[in-house]
Design a protein around this motif. Structure first.
Motif, PDB file in Angstrom:
ATOM      1  N   ARG A  82      46.086  50.364  40.336  1.00  0.00           N
ATOM      2  CA  ARG A  82      46.093  50.200  38.880  1.00  0.00           C
ATOM      3  C   ARG A  82      46.729  48.863  38.522  1.00  0.00           C
ATOM      4  O   ARG A  82      47.671  48.405  39.173  1.00  0.00           O
ATOM      5  CB  ARG A  82      46.898  51.323  38.222  1.00  0.00           C
ATOM      6  N   TYR A  83      46.219  48.264  37.461  1.00  0.00           N
ATOM      7  CA  TYR A  83      46.718  46.954  37.043  1.00  0.00           C
ATOM      8  C   TYR A  83      47.010  46.988  35.551  1.00  0.00           C
ATOM      9  O   TYR A  83      46.223  47.544  34.769  1.00  0.00           O
ATOM     10  CB  TYR A  83      45.686  45.861  37.330  1.00  0.00           C
ATOM     11  N   SER A 122      61.132  43.082  42.563  1.00  0.00           N
ATOM     12  CA  SER A 122      60.313  44.283  42.498  1.00  0.00           C
ATOM     13  C   SER A 122      59.542  44.469  43.798  1.00  0.00           C
ATOM     14  O   SER A 122      59.472  43.576  44.644  1.00  0.00           O
ATOM     15  CB  SER A 122      59.348  44.196  41.326  1.00  0.00           C
ATOM     16  N   THR A 123      58.953  45.647  43.943  1.00  0.00           N
ATOM     17  CA  THR A 123      58.224  45.940  45.178  1.00  0.00           C
ATOM     18  C   THR A 123      56.843  45.296  45.180  1.00  0.00           C
ATOM     19  O   THR A 123      56.142  45.357  46.186  1.00  0.00           O
ATOM     20  CB  THR A 123      58.057  47.454  45.336  1.00  0.00           C
ATOM     21  N   ASN A 124      56.464  44.704  44.068  1.00  0.00           N
ATOM     22  CA  ASN A 124      55.162  44.064  43.972  1.00  0.00           C
ATOM     23  C   ASN A 124      55.149  42.823  44.859  1.00  0.00           C
ATOM     24  O   ASN A 124      55.819  41.830  44.569  1.00  0.00           O
ATOM     25  CB  ASN A 124      54.909  43.701  42.503  1.00  0.00           C
ATOM     26  N   LEU A 157      50.488  47.561  39.344  1.00  0.00           N
ATOM     27  CA  LEU A 157      51.542  48.519  39.026  1.00  0.00           C
ATOM     28  C   LEU A 157      51.893  49.311  40.278  1.00  0.00           C
ATOM     29  O   LEU A 157      51.034  49.599  41.099  1.00  0.00           O
ATOM     30  CB  LEU A 157      51.072  49.462  37.917  1.00  0.00           C
ATOM     31  N   PRO A 158      53.171  49.662  40.424  1.00  0.00           N
ATOM     32  CA  PRO A 158      53.551  50.469  41.582  1.00  0.00           C
ATOM     33  C   PRO A 158      52.907  51.844  41.503  1.00  0.00           C
ATOM     34  O   PRO A 158      52.680  52.384  40.415  1.00  0.00           O
ATOM     35  CB  PRO A 158      55.075  50.555  41.466  1.00  0.00           C
ATOM     36  N   PRO A 163      52.597  54.588  33.647  1.00  0.00           N
ATOM     37  CA  PRO A 163      52.388  53.236  33.138  1.00  0.00           C
ATOM     38  C   PRO A 163      53.326  52.942  31.973  1.00  0.00           C
ATOM     39  O   PRO A 163      53.784  53.865  31.300  1.00  0.00           O
ATOM     40  CB  PRO A 163      50.926  53.251  32.677  1.00  0.00           C
ATOM     41  N   PRO A 164      53.652  51.667  31.746  1.00  0.00           N
ATOM     42  CA  PRO A 164      54.554  51.333  30.639  1.00  0.00           C
ATOM     43  C   PRO A 164      53.937  51.659  29.286  1.00  0.00           C
ATOM     44  O   PRO A 164      52.718  51.729  29.129  1.00  0.00           O
ATOM     45  CB  PRO A 164      54.775  49.828  30.812  1.00  0.00           C
TER      46      PRO A 164
END
Lengths: 225, 217
Positions: A82-83, A122-124, A157-158, A163-164
């Motif tokens: 997801r993005y 972040s983990t991204n 997205l993680p 989602p935000p």
């Protein structure tokens, strides 16, 4: 014969000194009333919402949408991830073709629900968004001068997290600036000195330069099924 | 005796009587003043020819029109053909890519040769109001002349594709130059071709654009 003969011309009154005194007093009074000689506090950035058009000097940016969708469409990402995609309409106001990638610099801060999206901790693993100019279902990289382009910033997205709800975008400002040493000109982000961070203090710096924010755009995030 | 000759100073010469001041005629004073002011003005005016820091890194441009062979010390170029198409189809060995323009692609065929060493060139469109359009990235680089080498002694032709709105093409030029290095090369040569478009002609050419233009790449 030293004294002025009376009865000739009338004695002139000293006008200049009182006028100067009054002017000086007025100057001090007005300055004090306007907040003294300290530097004026900076204006807070303009708050804007969806569809706002912000002039960033080098480009005019319209903030159209923030959407969470799976990858694989428009040549962005892979289909099982997801993005968060920020959809902009960017008109290049400079004289030469620019790369869409530079919108990552022009938007000096992007936060989702208050947390920075391009946080290096972040983990991204990509460390930043993929920025493309989308046309006809393909993603390209150019913004030609004077031609509006649809630019998408895609943040992966993680997995397994909701989602935000909203994103807040800080739009920076470019100016055609002269190099102090070479006297050549180039587009540069306008910066201003800001209070030092802990790291700056450790290095003995009193402040650091940070890009100014001309507008803060808040976009609600919609989730595309 | 002449022993003292040369040791005894001779009597000092009579002091020169100051010459009577020569009178400079008035007309010569006026002419001198005028010439002086003219020289100073010329010196001040000459300062306007000084290149700005930005202009110092400008290339040396050789200009011409369609089909002119423009020679520089690094390469020679001529603009051979200009066409328009709405879609460019790039046929590769195992796939075919269709690239669609916002309006129309301007397809420019350029012929090149180099006098001494293998050379690569790039191109851009410079519109009448100074906008610079790089070749479009919708058509892959392998279909263009941009990634080919020009070998010394041979003429080689190839294409560049531009995505320029038709109303910006009046008075536009196509510039062929060596790719800019990061730093250090001043006075690089470039060639600049006037397309010879006015507004109606540009609109008519773009209006008569082909639907599909096929290239291999």
């Amino acid at each position: 014969m030293t004294s002025t003969p009376s009865g000739g011309r009338p004695r002139r009154r000293p006008v200049l000194i009182p006028v100067l005194v009054v002017l000086a007093a007025a100057t001090v009074g007005v300055s004090a009333a306007a907040g003294g000689l300290k530097e004026a506090p900076e204006k807070p950035p303009e708050q804007a919402g969806k569809g706002a058009e912000i002039d960033q000097g080098r480009m005019v940016t319209r903030f159209d949408d923030a959407v969470v969708r799976l990858g694989g469409k428009d040549g962005i990402g892979v289909s099982d991830r997801r993005y968060l995609q920020l959809v902009l309409k960017v008109t290049n106001k400079s004289e030469i073709t620019l790369l869409a990638q530079m919108m990552d610099d022009a938007l000096v801060g992007v936060r989702a629900d208050g947390k920075p999206l391009d946080d290096p901790a972040s983990t991204n693993v990509t460390g930043g968004p993929r920025v493309v100019a989308v046309s006809g279902g393909h993603s390209y990289g150019q913004m030609h001068p004077g031609v509006p382009a649809t630019v998408v910033l895609a943040y992966e997205l993680p997995e397994g997290k909701p989602p935000p709800k909203s994103v807040q975008i800080d739009a920076g400002m470019y100016a055609w600036a002269e190099s102090f040493f070479y006297k050549t000109h180039e587009w540069r982000l306008v910066t201003t000195p800001v209070a030092p961070t802990a790291e700056d203090r450790a290095h003995g710096r009193q402040f650091h330069y940070s890009p100014i924010v001309v507008a803060q755009v808040t976009l609600p995030v919609r989730v595309e099924a | 005796m002449s022993a003292a000759h040369g040791l005894v100073p001779e009597a000092p010469a009579a002091p020169l009587r100051p010459l009577p001041p020569r009178r400079v005629p008035l007309w010569r004073k006026i002419v001198g003043g005028v010439v002086g002011i003219a020289l100073v003005s010329a010196a001040v005016y000459a300062q306007t020819f000084v290149l700005t820091a930005d202009e110092k890194s400008d290339p040396l441009t050789v200009s011409g029109g369609m089909h002119d062979e423009l020679r520089t010390s690094h390469f020679s170029a001529r603009l051979e053909r200009v066409e328009f198409a709405r879609t460019v189809r790039v046929k590769k060995q195992y796939s075919t890519d269709d690239a669609k323009a916002d309006e129309t692609f301007m397809i420019v065929k350029v012929g090149l040769t180099a006098p001494r060493r293998p050379t690569q060139v790039t191109s851009f469109v410079l519109t009448a109001d100074g906008l610079r359009f790089e070749p479009t990235d919708r058509v892959s680089l392998s279909a263009t002349l941009g990634d080919k080498w020009i070998q010394p002694g041979w003429w080689r032709s190839g294409l560049f594709f531009f995505d320029v709105p038709a109303d910006k093409l009046a008075g536009a030029r196509v510039v062929v130059a060596e790719p800019k290095t990061l730093f250090g090369d001043d006075y690089m040569p470039e060639t600049s071709f006037d397309l010879g478009f006015d507004r109606p002609k540009a609109r008519q050419m773009a209006g008569a654009a082909k639907d599909v233009y096929e290239v291999s790449g």
